[in-house]
Scaffold this motif. Structure first.
Motif, PDB file in Angstrom:
ATOM      1  N   PHE A  69      -7.836  -5.054 -22.276  1.00 23.43           N
ATOM      2  CA  PHE A  69      -8.662  -4.781 -20.999  1.00 23.43           C
ATOM      3  C   PHE A  69      -7.824  -5.681 -19.721  1.00 23.43           C
ATOM      4  O   PHE A  69      -7.192  -5.128 -18.869  1.00 23.43           O
ATOM      5  N   ASP A  70      -7.079  -6.593 -19.977  1.00 25.01           N
ATOM      6  CA  ASP A  70      -6.343  -7.116 -18.885  1.00 25.01           C
ATOM      7  C   ASP A  70      -5.173  -6.190 -18.403  1.00 25.01           C
ATOM      8  O   ASP A  70      -4.872  -6.153 -16.839  1.00 25.01           O
ATOM      9  N   GLU A  71      -4.798  -5.645 -19.259  1.00 22.85           N
ATOM     10  CA  GLU A  71      -3.679  -4.542 -19.015  1.00 22.85           C
ATOM     11  C   GLU A  71      -4.234  -3.778 -17.743  1.00 22.85           C
ATOM     12  O   GLU A  71      -3.134  -3.026 -16.935  1.00 22.85           O
ATOM     13  N   HIS A  72      -5.497  -3.836 -18.733  1.00 24.34           N
ATOM     14  CA  HIS A  72      -5.674  -1.979 -17.859  1.00 24.34           C
ATOM     15  C   HIS A  72      -6.212  -2.138 -16.914  1.00 24.34           C
ATOM     16  O   HIS A  72      -6.374  -1.745 -15.667  1.00 24.34           O
ATOM     17  N   LEU A  73      -6.761  -3.317 -16.350  1.00 30.72           N
ATOM     18  CA  LEU A  73      -7.172  -4.767 -15.145  1.00 30.72           C
ATOM     19  C   LEU A  73      -6.126  -4.699 -14.357  1.00 30.72           C
ATOM     20  O   LEU A  73      -6.389  -3.849 -13.134  1.00 30.72           O
ATOM     21  N   LYS A  74      -4.850  -4.656 -14.639  1.00 25.38           N
ATOM     22  CA  LYS A  74      -3.511  -4.868 -13.773  1.00 25.38           C
ATOM     23  C   LYS A  74      -3.058  -3.362 -13.519  1.00 25.38           C
ATOM     24  O   LYS A  74      -2.318  -3.481 -12.609  1.00 25.38           O
ATOM     25  N   SER A  75      -3.626  -2.685 -14.230  1.00 26.14           N
ATOM     26  CA  SER A  75      -3.163  -1.075 -13.698  1.00 26.14           C
ATOM     27  C   SER A  75      -3.374  -0.286 -12.791  1.00 26.14           C
ATOM     28  O   SER A  75      -4.461  -1.327 -11.415  1.00 26.14           O
ATOM     29  N   ALA A  76      -3.045   0.578 -12.203  1.00 25.99           N
ATOM     30  CA  ALA A  76      -3.144   1.565 -10.886  1.00 25.99           C
ATOM     31  C   ALA A  76      -5.147   1.900 -10.462  1.00 25.99           C
ATOM     32  O   ALA A  76      -5.390   1.748  -9.970  1.00 25.99           O
ATOM     33  N   ASP A  77      -5.361   2.044 -11.970  1.00 23.86           N
ATOM     34  CA  ASP A  77      -6.880   1.587 -12.023  1.00 23.86           C
ATOM     35  C   ASP A  77      -7.386   1.019 -11.133  1.00 23.86           C
ATOM     36  O   ASP A  77      -9.198   1.317 -10.405  1.00 23.86           O
ATOM     37  N   PHE A  78      -7.291  -0.145 -11.259  1.00 26.20           N
ATOM     38  CA  PHE A  78      -8.438  -1.368 -10.666  1.00 26.20           C
ATOM     39  C   PHE A  78      -6.757  -2.450  -9.405  1.00 26.20           C
ATOM     40  O   PHE A  78      -7.085  -1.718  -8.563  1.00 26.20           O
ATOM     41  N   PHE A  79      -6.411  -3.157 -10.018  1.00 22.76           N
ATOM     42  CA  PHE A  79      -5.521  -4.329  -9.052  1.00 22.76           C
ATOM     43  C   PHE A  79      -4.536  -3.672  -8.987  1.00 22.76           C
ATOM     44  O   PHE A  79      -3.787  -4.378  -8.080  1.00 22.76           O
ATOM     45  N   ASP A  80      -3.724  -2.917  -9.447  1.00 22.16           N
ATOM     46  CA  ASP A  80      -2.529  -2.392  -9.424  1.00 22.16           C
ATOM     47  C   ASP A  80      -1.272  -3.697  -8.850  1.00 22.16           C
ATOM     48  O   ASP A  80      -0.796  -3.202  -8.668  1.00 22.16           O
ATOM     49  N   ALA A  81      -1.901  -4.515 -10.460  1.00 19.45           N
ATOM     50  CA  ALA A  81      -0.676  -5.625 -10.026  1.00 19.45           C
ATOM     51  C   ALA A  81       0.904  -5.586 -10.072  1.00 19.45           C
ATOM     52  O   ALA A  81       1.970  -6.406  -9.254  1.00 19.45           O
ATOM     53  N   ALA A  82       1.137  -4.006 -10.144  1.00 16.43           N
ATOM     54  CA  ALA A  82       2.682  -3.729  -9.855  1.00 16.43           C
ATOM     55  C   ALA A  82       3.250  -4.175  -9.120  1.00 16.43           C
ATOM     56  O   ALA A  82       4.240  -4.087  -8.235  1.00 16.43           O
ATOM     57  N   LYS A  83       2.454  -3.783  -7.908  1.00 12.99           N
ATOM     58  CA  LYS A  83       2.096  -3.336  -6.287  1.00 12.99           C
ATOM     59  C   LYS A  83       1.661  -4.174  -5.497  1.00 12.99           C
ATOM     60  O   LYS A  83       2.433  -4.771  -4.307  1.00 12.99           O
ATOM     61  N   TYR A  84       0.700  -4.199  -6.289  1.00  8.19           N
ATOM     62  CA  TYR A  84       0.101  -6.078  -5.331  1.00  8.19           C
ATOM     63  C   TYR A  84      -0.265  -6.945  -6.158  1.00  8.19           C
ATOM     64  O   TYR A  84      -1.151  -7.326  -6.135  1.00  8.19           O
ATOM     65  N   PRO A  85       0.907  -8.389  -6.545  1.00 12.85           N
ATOM     66  CA  PRO A  85       0.664  -9.673  -7.443  1.00 12.85           C
ATOM     67  C   PRO A  85      -0.103 -10.483  -6.973  1.00 12.85           C
ATOM     68  O   PRO A  85      -0.538 -11.174  -7.770  1.00 12.85           O
ATOM     69  N   THR A  86      -0.264 -10.671  -5.826  1.00 14.09           N
ATOM     70  CA  THR A  86      -1.523 -11.657  -5.792  1.00 14.09           C
ATOM     71  C   THR A  86      -2.573 -11.395  -5.191  1.00 14.09           C
ATOM     72  O   THR A  86      -2.557 -10.464  -4.087  1.00 14.09           O
ATOM     73  N   ILE A  87      -3.524 -12.345  -5.138  1.00 11.16           N
ATOM     74  CA  ILE A  87      -5.022 -11.955  -5.031  1.00 11.16           C
ATOM     75  C   ILE A  87      -4.613 -13.458  -3.337  1.00 11.16           C
ATOM     76  O   ILE A  87      -4.349 -14.933  -4.054  1.00 11.16           O
ATOM     77  N   THR A  88      -4.946 -13.067  -2.287  1.00  8.91           N
ATOM     78  CA  THR A  88      -4.666 -14.729  -1.638  1.00  8.91           C
ATOM     79  C   THR A  88      -6.088 -14.647  -0.654  1.00  8.91           C
ATOM     80  O   THR A  88      -7.055 -13.561  -0.263  1.00  8.91           O
ATOM     81  N   PHE A  89      -5.933 -15.753   0.276  1.00 12.37           N
ATOM     82  CA  PHE A  89      -7.381 -16.025   0.729  1.00 12.37           C
ATOM     83  C   PHE A  89      -7.096 -17.033   1.455  1.00 12.37           C
ATOM     84  O   PHE A  89      -6.476 -18.016   1.643  1.00 12.37           O
ATOM     85  N   LYS A  90      -7.374 -17.232   2.596  1.00  9.66           N
ATOM     86  CA  LYS A  90      -7.321 -18.211   4.265  1.00  9.66           C
ATOM     87  C   LYS A  90      -8.373 -18.298   4.673  1.00  9.66           C
ATOM     88  O   LYS A  90      -8.934 -17.375   5.694  1.00  9.66           O
ATOM     89  N   SER A  91      -8.640 -19.670   4.620  1.00 10.15           N
ATOM     90  CA  SER A  91     -10.351 -19.427   5.773  1.00 10.15           C
ATOM     91  C   SER A  91      -9.492 -19.706   6.868  1.00 10.15           C
ATOM     92  O   SER A  91      -8.324 -19.898   7.559  1.00 10.15           O
ATOM     93  N   THR A  92     -10.671 -19.735   8.579  1.00  7.02           N
ATOM     94  CA  THR A  92     -10.457 -18.781   9.647  1.00  7.02           C
ATOM     95  C   THR A  92     -11.574 -20.035  10.171  1.00  7.02           C
ATOM     96  O   THR A  92     -11.718 -20.041  11.539  1.00  7.02           O
ATOM     97  N   LYS A  93     -13.219 -20.343   9.144  1.00  8.92           N
ATOM     98  CA  LYS A  93     -13.390 -20.819   9.405  1.00  8.92           C
ATOM     99  C   LYS A  93     -14.475 -22.076   8.330  1.00  8.92           C
ATOM    100  O   LYS A  93     -14.597 -21.583   7.221  1.00  8.92           O
ATOM    101  N   VAL A  94     -14.876 -23.320   8.855  1.00 12.34           N
ATOM    102  CA  VAL A  94     -15.535 -24.279   7.883  1.00 12.34           C
ATOM    103  C   VAL A  94     -16.857 -24.453   8.363  1.00 12.34           C
ATOM    104  O   VAL A  94     -16.542 -25.210   9.542  1.00 12.34           O
ATOM    105  N   GLU A  95     -17.752 -24.504   7.687  1.00 15.80           N
ATOM    106  CA  GLU A  95     -19.033 -24.971   8.456  1.00 15.80           C
ATOM    107  C   GLU A  95     -19.961 -25.906   7.724  1.00 15.80           C
ATOM    108  O   GLU A  95     -19.782 -25.009   5.831  1.00 15.80           O
TER     109      GLU A  95
END
Length: 192
Positions: A85-111
């Protein structure tokens, strides 16, 4: 005697100010977990863990607006506890990890959002798509981490996202579009 009392009072005042100052913490990947859950045809609510989280948190309890968060989540840290299932999630059906290997978050506001609560808004990039996301954050603890002997901060956060907003729509609506995210993190001031 008055001078000693005045010096002590000033020392306490400055000590209080110093402890309330903004500190920048490095996320400890060994004590950080990002968990995503979803509905699978209404029968179950599987989860996937995202490990190997890297990033920093600058937190100023006196001025939350001066705080910021920057996080990178490598998809090679994805773990659903089912290898196929990990491999399926990393495949082009979902995350396409070969093309997009990371997820990023950068805050713009903290309240501030109440006692030990924050609302952190930022840019979330998944699958090459950047969208705003809002995290509801609880400040667990700020203080010295007893094993590291350095200043540390702990936070929990939650949010709900639509995966289709990020171009990941395979099997919607049978596999829910809404993904619930739970985060727990411990971060420590790096060694000088």
């Amino acid at each position: 005697m008055k001078r000693i009392l005045l010096a002590a009072a000033l020392g306490l005042a400055f000590a209080g100010t110093a402890s309330a100052a903004a500190l920048t913490y490095k996320i400890d990947p060994n004590h950080t977990d990002v968990v995503a859950s979803w509905s699978h045809f209404g029968f179950s609510n599987p989860v996937a863990h995202f490990g190997k989280v890297d990033g920093s948190i600058t937190y100023d309890p006196a001025k939350p607006a001066a705080s910021k968060v920057e996080v990178t989540i490598p998809l090679d840290g994805l773990d659903s506890h089912v290898a196929d299932f990990d491999e399926h999630l990393k495949s082009a059906d979902f995350f396409d990890a070969a093309k997009y290997p990371t997820i990023t978050f950068k805050s713009t506001k903290v309240e501030a959002a109440g006692a030990k609560k924050l609302k952190v808004t930022g840019d979330l990039t998944v699958h090459g798509v950047t969208k705003p996301a809002v995290l509801d954050v609880t400040v667990n603890k700020i203080g010295e981490q007893p094993m590291a002997k350095r200043a540390a901060a702990g936070f929990d956060a939650t949010t709900t996202l639509k995966r289709s907003d990020f171009g990941i729509a395979k099997y919607v609506p049978n596999v829910s579009d809404e993904i619930k995210i739970r985060i727990t993190t411990e971060a420590i001031v790096p060694k000088p």
